[in-house]
Design an enzyme around this catalytic site. Structure first.
Site, PDB file in Angstrom:
ATOM      1  N   HIS A  72      -7.442  -5.880   0.045  1.00 33.71           N
ATOM      2  CA  HIS A  72      -6.281  -4.993   0.086  1.00 33.71           C
ATOM      3  C   HIS A  72      -5.229  -5.471   1.084  1.00 33.71           C
ATOM      4  O   HIS A  72      -4.035  -5.343   0.839  1.00 33.71           O
ATOM      5  CB  HIS A  72      -6.736  -3.578   0.443  1.00 33.71           C
ATOM      6  N   SER A 109       0.834  -1.197   0.000  1.00 36.55           N
ATOM      7  CA  SER A 109       0.000   0.000   0.000  1.00 36.55           C
ATOM      8  C   SER A 109       0.877   1.260   0.000  1.00 36.55           C
ATOM      9  O   SER A 109       1.688   1.439  -0.900  1.00 36.55           O
ATOM     10  CB  SER A 109      -0.962  -0.050   1.195  1.00 36.55           C
ATOM     11  N   GLU A 169      -1.236  14.254  13.239  1.00 39.85           N
ATOM     12  CA  GLU A 169      -1.376  15.591  12.652  1.00 39.85           C
ATOM     13  C   GLU A 169      -0.652  15.669  11.317  1.00 39.85           C
ATOM     14  O   GLU A 169      -1.180  16.215  10.333  1.00 39.85           O
ATOM     15  CB  GLU A 169      -0.824  16.634  13.622  1.00 39.85           C
TER      16      GLU A 169
END
Length: 262
Positions: free
Chosen positions: A240, A89, A179
């Site tokens: 996936h 991925s 963040e």
């Protein structure tokens, strides 16, 4: 940026074959590849890396050229180049960028259920935004994390994966750089523009989940331009998370690729 590394290898330390490097996906970490490391380490030197903003690695802004440079710097510091690189991925995109930016440093490349170019991770972006909206309570036990994550993540397997990124107890907090991940999602979903003629001429195997939408015929032209010698195999019925869903079949494919590439 030097990344956190888990290294395993033959007990006698003697191995002339290229090291095998594992790069995890978004919200993952190096230890997710523990099963494969243990199996391959009997005969190969193996290194699994925490990519930036994940696991025990430092935090910082995210884009694929920068993350590939992290991997190159870390592997060079461990005298582990050239290497056979396996990425899933997001880690697969990092692995592809590493091969394109530093082709002499990649002996062979295996990309698990992702293609070059924009795409993938759209669901993960929504999860990242939802997680950023959660507020930690003053204390949080490991047993309480599932219920705390439920408003942001409906799928139990995904919540189980995210638990590894929480430091519970008094003053619980994220270990990942959430963040920075949220700020970098456009780059994670996307793919940077590359100079004309950029390609990696070594052996490349794309391993796609048969039930996953992440590698489609529309991706094949760019795959051929960037990786002219690529091959593609699909694991029937796998989604996936193919290496977690079908670990033994994925291991078989990996071992065949390692034998074929030397």
């Amino acid at each position: 940026m030097l990344l956190e590394v888990i290294e395993r290898g033959p007990e006698d330390g003697n191995n002339s074959l290229p090291p095998v490097v594992f790069l995890h996906g978004l919200f993952g970490r190096a230890r997710n590849f523990g099963f494969f490391q243990r199996r391959l380490a009997a005969t190969r030197r193996t290194l699994a890396l925490d990519l930036r903003n994940h696991g025990g690695s430092p935090h910082g802004s995210m884009d694929y050229p920068t993350m590939a440079a992290d991997v190159h710097e870390t592997l060079a510091a461990h005298d582990a180049l050239p290497a056979t690189v396996i990425g899933h991925s997001m880690g697969g995109k990092v692995a592809m960028m590493l091969a394109l930016q530093f082709p002499a440093c990649v002996h062979a490349l295996l990309v698990a259920d992702i293609a070059p170019g924009p795409g993938g991770h759209a669901h993960s972006g929504a999860i990242a935004t939802a997680l950023a909206g959660l507020k930690f309570p003053p204390t949080l036990t490991l047993g309480e994390t599932d219920a705390w994550l439920a408003p942001a993540i409906a799928e139990k397997p995904v919540r189980d994966m995210m638990k590894q990124n929480i430091v519970p107890g008094a003053s619980p907090h994220w270990q990942i750089g959430l963040e920075q991940i949220v700020a970098g999602m456009e780059q994670v979903v996307g793919w940077p523009a590359l100079p004309p003629g950029t390609q990696y001429g070594g052996p490349v195997l794309f391993v796609a989940g048969g039930a996953s939408p992440y590698v489609q015929p529309a991706n094949y032209p760019l795959m051929r331009v960037l990786f002219p010698h690529y091959r593609l195999v699909r694991l029937k019925g796998a989604g996936h998370w193919l290496h977690a869903e079908q670990p033994w079949e994925f291991l078989r494919v990996v071992e065949e690729f390692l034998r074929a590439t030397g």
